[in-house]
Design a protein around this motif. Structure first.
Motif, PDB file in Angstrom:
ATOM      1  N   THR A 104       0.815  -1.250  -0.055  1.00 16.01           N
ATOM      2  CA  THR A 104       0.003  -0.004   0.150  1.00 16.01           C
ATOM      3  C   THR A 104       0.681   1.286  -0.072  1.00 16.01           C
ATOM      4  O   THR A 104       0.371   2.336   0.037  1.00 16.01           O
ATOM      5  N   SER A 105       2.179   0.915  -0.060  1.00 18.53           N
ATOM      6  CA  SER A 105       3.077   2.272   0.150  1.00 18.53           C
ATOM      7  C   SER A 105       3.962   2.451  -1.149  1.00 18.53           C
ATOM      8  O   SER A 105       4.191   1.305  -1.881  1.00 18.53           O
ATOM      9  N   SER A 106       4.682   3.444  -1.035  1.00 16.73           N
ATOM     10  CA  SER A 106       5.884   3.378  -2.206  1.00 16.73           C
ATOM     11  C   SER A 106       6.915   2.350  -1.882  1.00 16.73           C
ATOM     12  O   SER A 106       7.095   2.334  -0.643  1.00 16.73           O
ATOM     13  N   VAL A 107       7.522   1.897  -2.795  1.00 18.25           N
ATOM     14  CA  VAL A 107       8.465   0.777  -2.468  1.00 18.25           C
ATOM     15  C   VAL A 107       9.677   1.442  -1.663  1.00 18.25           C
ATOM     16  O   VAL A 107      10.360   0.598  -0.939  1.00 18.25           O
ATOM     17  N   ARG A 108       9.749   2.603  -1.799  1.00 25.40           N
ATOM     18  CA  ARG A 108      10.887   3.303  -0.902  1.00 25.40           C
ATOM     19  C   ARG A 108      10.467   3.453   0.402  1.00 25.40           C
ATOM     20  O   ARG A 108      11.591   3.531   1.292  1.00 25.40           O
ATOM     21  N   ASP A 109       9.234   3.169   0.748  1.00 23.38           N
ATOM     22  CA  ASP A 109       9.061   3.467   2.319  1.00 23.38           C
ATOM     23  C   ASP A 109       9.173   2.157   2.971  1.00 23.38           C
ATOM     24  O   ASP A 109       9.482   2.075   4.043  1.00 23.38           O
ATOM     25  N   TYR A 110       9.461   0.899   2.484  1.00 18.82           N
ATOM     26  CA  TYR A 110       9.750  -0.224   2.806  1.00 18.82           C
ATOM     27  C   TYR A 110      11.175  -0.208   3.578  1.00 18.82           C
ATOM     28  O   TYR A 110      11.656  -1.285   3.963  1.00 18.82           O
ATOM     29  N   ILE A 111      11.939   0.587   3.445  1.00 15.22           N
ATOM     30  CA  ILE A 111      13.094   0.716   3.997  1.00 15.22           C
ATOM     31  C   ILE A 111      13.130   0.595   5.639  1.00 15.22           C
ATOM     32  O   ILE A 111      14.103   0.108   6.237  1.00 15.22           O
ATOM     33  N   TYR A 112      12.058   1.257   6.061  1.00 16.67           N
ATOM     34  CA  TYR A 112      11.897   1.320   7.544  1.00 16.67           C
ATOM     35  C   TYR A 112      11.422   0.027   8.016  1.00 16.67           C
ATOM     36  O   TYR A 112      11.168  -0.179   9.255  1.00 16.67           O
ATOM     37  N   GLY A 113      11.108  -1.045   7.399  1.00 15.73           N
ATOM     38  CA  GLY A 113      11.009  -2.363   7.709  1.00 15.73           C
ATOM     39  C   GLY A 113       9.356  -2.935   7.252  1.00 15.73           C
ATOM     40  O   GLY A 113       8.823  -1.849   6.407  1.00 15.73           O
ATOM     41  N   MET A 114       9.010  -4.113   7.234  1.00 16.93           N
ATOM     42  CA  MET A 114       7.768  -4.862   6.915  1.00 16.93           C
ATOM     43  C   MET A 114       7.169  -5.472   7.836  1.00 16.93           C
ATOM     44  O   MET A 114       7.747  -5.844   9.042  1.00 16.93           O
ATOM     45  N   ASP A 115       5.933  -5.867   7.715  1.00 18.35           N
ATOM     46  CA  ASP A 115       5.132  -6.755   8.719  1.00 18.35           C
ATOM     47  C   ASP A 115       5.446  -8.182   8.714  1.00 18.35           C
ATOM     48  O   ASP A 115       5.386  -8.507  10.207  1.00 18.35           O
ATOM     49  N   TYR A 116       5.960  -8.666   7.941  1.00  7.92           N
ATOM     50  CA  TYR A 116       6.151 -10.268   8.114  1.00  7.92           C
ATOM     51  C   TYR A 116       7.734 -10.412   7.813  1.00  7.92           C
ATOM     52  O   TYR A 116       8.301  -9.950   6.697  1.00  7.92           O
ATOM     53  N   TYR A 117       8.268 -11.310   8.544  1.00  8.96           N
ATOM     54  CA  TYR A 117       9.667 -11.744   8.267  1.00  8.96           C
ATOM     55  C   TYR A 117       9.917 -13.180   8.350  1.00  8.96           C
ATOM     56  O   TYR A 117       9.209 -14.181   9.107  1.00  8.96           O
ATOM     57  N   GLY A 118      10.763 -13.818   7.551  1.00 11.44           N
ATOM     58  CA  GLY A 118      11.183 -15.205   7.731  1.00 11.44           C
ATOM     59  C   GLY A 118      12.174 -15.375   9.036  1.00 11.44           C
ATOM     60  O   GLY A 118      12.483 -14.435   9.522  1.00 11.44           O
ATOM     61  N   LYS A 119      12.834 -16.732   9.246  1.00 12.79           N
ATOM     62  CA  LYS A 119      13.498 -16.781  10.031  1.00 12.79           C
ATOM     63  C   LYS A 119      15.212 -16.484   9.722  1.00 12.79           C
ATOM     64  O   LYS A 119      15.869 -16.607  10.405  1.00 12.79           O
ATOM     65  N   GLY A 120      15.259 -16.366   8.417  1.00 14.56           N
ATOM     66  CA  GLY A 120      16.477 -15.980   7.774  1.00 14.56           C
ATOM     67  C   GLY A 120      17.525 -17.047   7.322  1.00 14.56           C
ATOM     68  O   GLY A 120      17.195 -18.218   7.622  1.00 14.56           O
ATOM     69  N   THR A 121      18.474 -16.697   6.638  1.00 16.78           N
ATOM     70  CA  THR A 121      19.492 -17.750   5.958  1.00 16.78           C
ATOM     71  C   THR A 121      20.736 -17.015   6.193  1.00 16.78           C
ATOM     72  O   THR A 121      20.905 -15.689   5.879  1.00 16.78           O
ATOM     73  N   LEU A 122      21.704 -17.415   6.841  1.00 17.09           N
ATOM     74  CA  LEU A 122      23.164 -17.011   6.810  1.00 17.09           C
ATOM     75  C   LEU A 122      23.969 -17.057   5.515  1.00 17.09           C
ATOM     76  O   LEU A 122      24.027 -18.155   4.913  1.00 17.09           O
ATOM     77  N   VAL A 123      24.394 -15.927   5.081  1.00 17.93           N
ATOM     78  CA  VAL A 123      25.389 -15.730   4.110  1.00 17.93           C
ATOM     79  C   VAL A 123      26.794 -15.329   4.751  1.00 17.93           C
ATOM     80  O   VAL A 123      26.790 -14.314   5.155  1.00 17.93           O
TER      81      VAL A 123
END
Length: 125
Positions: A102-121
């Motif tokens: 619902t926002s400009s794609v640039r606004d997502y630099i501040y975070g998003m509502d859902y996250y995965g558990k992550g993968t290590l690089v």
């Protein structure tokens, strides 16, 4: 509720390439903006890249611009992060993220509502 699961992390050498994948379930995938964030050891989580629901708009952190590319496949409910010319400073846990778009794609630099558990690089010098 959106569930996200990342894959594709690993140990590579500086200059190598790596492709991360993230599979989503729950929610209406084609309404979601999708992104990637990362958190290095002892650092705060930071924005890497984001794409709009259609994939038509993208935004990147300056530190990865020109080296990383975000893409999505709505038919597979997946988002990808192609990482080229990797540097040791790219070493981090990479998190897939999602939010109803619902926002400009640039606004997502501040975070998003859902996250995965992550993968290590890990990028060795």
């Amino acid at each position: 509720q959106v569930q996200l699961e990342e894959s594709g992390g690993g140990l590579v050498q500086a200059g190598d390439s790596l492709r991360l994948s993230c599979a989503a379930s729950g929610g209406k995938f084609d309404m979601l903006a999708l992104g990637w964030f990362r958190q290095g050891s002892g650092k705060e989580r930071e924005f890497v890249a984001a794409t709009s629901w259609s994939g038509g708009k993208t935004h990147y952190a300056d530190s990865v611009k020109g080296r990383f590319s975000i893409s999505r496949d709505n038919s597979k409910k997946s988002v990808y992060l192609q990482m080229n010319s990797l540097k040791p400073e790219d070493t981090a846990i990479y998190y897939c993220a999602a939010e109803v778009d619902t926002s400009s794609v640039r606004d997502y630099i501040y975070g998003m509502d859902y996250y995965g558990k992550g993968t290590l690089v890990t990028v060795s010098s």
